[in-house]
Structures are given as C-alpha cells and as structure tokens.
Scaffold this active site. Structure first.
Site, PDB file in Angstrom:
ATOM      1  CG  ASP A   1      43.569  25.985   7.051  1.00 47.84           C
ATOM      2  OD1 ASP A   1      42.429  25.644   6.670  1.00 47.84           O
ATOM      3  OD2 ASP A   1      44.461  26.340   6.263  1.00 47.84           O
TER       4      ASP A   1
ATOM      5  CD  GLU B   1      45.439  28.293   3.025  1.00 46.41           C
ATOM      6  OE1 GLU B   1      46.233  27.349   3.171  1.00 46.41           O
ATOM      7  OE2 GLU B   1      44.350  28.151   2.419  1.00 46.41           O
ATOM      8  CD  GLU B   2      41.755  27.234   0.375  1.00 42.84           C
ATOM      9  OE1 GLU B   2      42.682  26.590  -0.158  1.00 42.84           O
ATOM     10  OE2 GLU B   2      41.038  26.758   1.255  1.00 42.84           O
TER      11      GLU B   2
END
Length: 476
Positions: free
Chosen positions: A372, A344-345
C-alpha cells in the site's frame, strides 16, 4: 504507502543492514546450505521471470482503473470492484473464494468545490477539495478572514482569536526527511484533526495545505475526524493545493493579514452506512493448513482519481502472488490467502472486521504482507516481528540482491493488516521507492497512466518471493 488508525498510513523508519548468514539453519553443513540456497535462488528466479514475462498485474489494473475507476466505500465503483475482484480470483482456480461482509461509512463529495482568495483588488481562484468526512458549507458558501497557523497547538494558543475566521494550516511536509512517509507523518495531523481543533474555538472553516512535497495545482483529499465535537463545533474543511497555499501565504504576509478573505463552497454529505465486502481467495496449505499467510491491499480508493497507485497496485500485486504460485505449481505448505480489503481510506472497517473474525474463528495468522505504498520500483521490505524472525529474514537478504532489493529493515506492515499483529507473527510491508508517491496520493492524478508496467511487475515478484521463503521455512 502507510498506522492502523483512520489516518490510513503506517509510519516506517528505514534502517540498512548487511548479512551473509546462509538460509539454512546453523546446524546444516556448508554443502547442504549451498544446495538449499541454490534451490531457493532458482525458484525466486522463476518467480520473477514469470511475473515479468507473463504477469497479469498490468492488465488487471488497466481494467480496475479504467473500466471501474474511483471506488470510495459505499459507492457504485466500490460495488463493481468487489464483483470484479471475486470474478478474477475465481478464474485463478483457487481452492476457495468468498466475500466477507463489512459495514462501511458512505460519504459523497457532491458537486465540485469552488474557492477564491479575496483581496481589496482582486478575486483569485484557487484549487481545493473537501476532506473525506467533512460537512458541507452553507448553500452560498463561506467568506471569512483567514488566520494562518503552523500547528494544532498554535490554534489552541490563539484560542478565541480564531473565532469567526477560517483557519489556514500551512505546515509543509518537511523536505529534509529522505523517507517521504516520515515527512507525511510529520504533517498529516493538520489534515486529520485540524477542523476538530479549530471548530472547538469557534472557527467557521479550516483549510489545510495538501500533503505533498511538490508545488503543484492538485489538492490532496484524505480522511479527517471531528472527534468528540458537538454539531455546533463541526466546521467544513478542505485541502488546498500546495501552489495555492503559497499564493495565500504570500498575500497574507504582504498585507499583514489585513484585507484578505477566503471564500469556499463544498457540497459533500454523509449518508447512512453501506454494505461492502472483503474479497478473499486462498490456496490451502499442504502440510500446515492451520497456519495462514496473508497478502493484500485495499480495494477502495478516494473519489478524485482512479486509485491506480493507492491502492490498485497493491491489489493486483497481491492477486498476482497467488497466480504465480498456481502457474509455477508451487503448492504452499501453509495456507496462502489474498485479501482485498474494504474501506481502508476512511474507516479501516475491512481490516478490523477481518481481524475480528480471524480471532473469533481461532485462525492462526503467521505472516501478513501488505502492498500500500504505490506501484513504484520495489526497494525491499519493512518487518514488524521479534528478534528471531528478524534474524531469519536478514539471512535471506542475499537472495534478493540480484533484484536490487536492498532494504530489509525493522518497521513495516500496513493499515489493513495491523490489527492481525501478535507477539509471535510477522507483519511486513513492501517498500517501493517513495519519492513520487505523494505527488499522486489522494489526488485527481492518481491514474493508470502514472503506472510503469515493469515496476508494477517487479513488486509482485518481490512479494511472491518473500512469501515463498516464509512458506518454505516458517516463522521462529
């Protein structure tokens, strides 16, 4: 906390509503409605009691953070986290557990960065960290005059005046915004696109004020993009701590920009794409097995801390939802699936691949819930859905009031589950208290000691409770 593009945060708006509508359908009698409400209330109480007295979240996160640690996509930590996630899900005795291959970018920071403010009188060390995806400086670093700006537009207006200089983006997150994710969204374009814009006009480097509302010495990394820049337009870029930003700003103002230079050196590099995985486990639905409810977070983290809040907390809370169903013998009517998303980052490859395969396999995702936004005290949920579904979740609000969950608002979800959105399903995100989140986000101090056990467990209970209701009543 959290956009489905590579900035990695879904911007959310907080609205407050009140509703006394019963859980049962309008055609249900008052007596029947009261009975149904009491059953749901009892089951939710059982969920919270189990999460708070016998939960696994804290122990799981202790291992993930302290034994595995940082887990940026493509790293050894990422590989270890995937193996750990699969093993722990298998221990729960789910109906199935599997790995879904995902191709991810592989960027490495290398040796720690060094930076100084140089004046005619002194050389002052400052705290920086390379932004994810940046190129390295030359071997001996870069020294240049600094030009301070407040926006991408200002750089465009300055044009060739930034040539040969280091552009210093110093627009703070606006403190007036109560919702900190809105403050983040109002400033993060500098981090994501600052180097791209400055590079097009001949700057030799870009320094960006950290995305943080506090004044402290910790620089915040995060992803950036060069867009369509040519190789010659790609310049090294780093985040500078808010405290060091203030020092640099003060010196520039005092000297009218004259005689102030900035030096920085960083050693990052981009390697060939790597193999990672979404880690998936599920409980098969007993009645509507073709309807899938997803809970999840992202397994990767940035490389500076151990990613306890971003997003180790969301990972273990999502795993706990399935453990709670198993432990309390709640056999879901609909298929309940946990997904520990990859990357995701700095790419969102895991969420995109999961959605691609879901579409290819004609899977019907009716509900997707992501955590998140850190492991802080849960305050409620944000929903992206149609009016009928929003009306239904408002009718459940009273069931959550005993747990101080008061936010049932429009606008929510998460970067990983965003690609699953359709016109008919429900995408939602857990909303913890966000005031401390950006103190730790993408920093070296996002570590396990910043986690409160009870807050973490309350979040897991909240997620399991809302999933229980969606499983019981379906979507509209």
């Amino acid at each position: 906390m959290k956009n489905t593009h590579s900035i990695g945060i879904l911007l959310i708006s907080i609205l407050f509503y009140s509703c006394t509508k019963p859980v049962a359908k309008q055609t249900t009698s008052k007596k029947e409605s009261s009975t149904v409400h009491k059953i749901d209330s009892t089951q939710i109480r059982n969920i919270f009691t189990e999460a708070l007295t016998n939960g696994n979240t804290y122990a799981w996160l202790d291992h993930l953070s302290n034994e595995i640690g940082a887990r940026l996509a493509g790293s050894e930590g990422d590989k270890k986290a995937v193996a750990w996630g699969k093993k722990e899900l298998e221990k729960l005795g789910l109906d199935s557990v599997w790995l879904q291959p995902v191709t991810v970018p592989h960027w490495e920071r290398g040796k720690s960065e060094v930076a100084y403010i140089k004046t005619n009188d002194a050389s002052i060390a400052v705290n920086i960290c390379a932004l994810g995806g940046s190129i390295a400086t030359p071997e001996n670093g870069i020294t240049a005059e600094v030009i301070e700006v407040q926006s991408l537009k200002e750089v465009e207006e300055l044009g060739d005046k930034v040539k040969g200089k280091i552009v210093f983006y110093n627009r703070p997150m606006p403190a007036s915004k109560i919702e900190t994710f809105k403050a983040y969204g109002a400033s993060v374009d500098q981090r994501y696109s600052g180097a791209r814009v400055a590079g097009k006009y001949g700057a030799v480097g870009a320094i960006v004020r950290s995305m943080n509302l506090s004044l402290d010495p910790y620089p915040h990394t995060g992803t950036m993009s060069y867009g369509d820049n040519t190789d010659g337009e790609k310049i090294p870029t780093a985040a500078i701590s808010t405290k060091s930003s203030e020092e640099l700003h003060t010196l520039l103002a005092k000297n009218n920009g004259e005689g102030v230079k900035f030096y920085f050196k960083q050693n990052c590099k981009t390697l060939p794409d790597a193999q990672s995985y979404n880690v998936i486990g599920e409980l098969k639905g007993s009645e509507f097995s073709d309807e899938i409810m997803v809970v999840g977070g992202h397994l990767d983290s940035w490389d500076l801390g151990d990613g306890s809040h971003d997003d180790g907390a969301g990972i273990v809370q999502s795993m706990e939802v399935l453990r709670l169903f198993k432990e309390l013998k709640i056999r879901p009517k609909r298929t309940l699936r946990v997904v520990l998303f990859a990357n995701e980052e700095n790419g969102l490859a895991g969420g995109n691949e999961y959605a691609r395969l879901a579409k290819e396999n004609n899977e019907k995702h009716v509900v997707a819930l992501e955590s998140d936004s850190g492991g802080f005290t849960p305050r409620g949920f944000g929903f992206t859905c149609n009016d009928d579904n929003y009306e239904q979740v408002q009718s459940w609000k009273s069931l959550f009031e005993p747990y101080n969950l008061h936010i049932f608002a429009r606008g929510g979800g998460g970067a990983d589950i965003g690609p699953l959105k359709t016109d008919d399903n429900v995408i939602l995100g857990l909303r913890p208290d966000s005031q401390r989140y950006f103190d730790y986000h993408h920093t070296s101090i996002d570590t396990f000691d910043k986690i409160n056990k009870r807050e973490l467990e309350l979040g897991a209970g909240s997620m399991a409770a809302i999933i229980y209701l969606f499983d019981t009543y379906g979507i509209k």
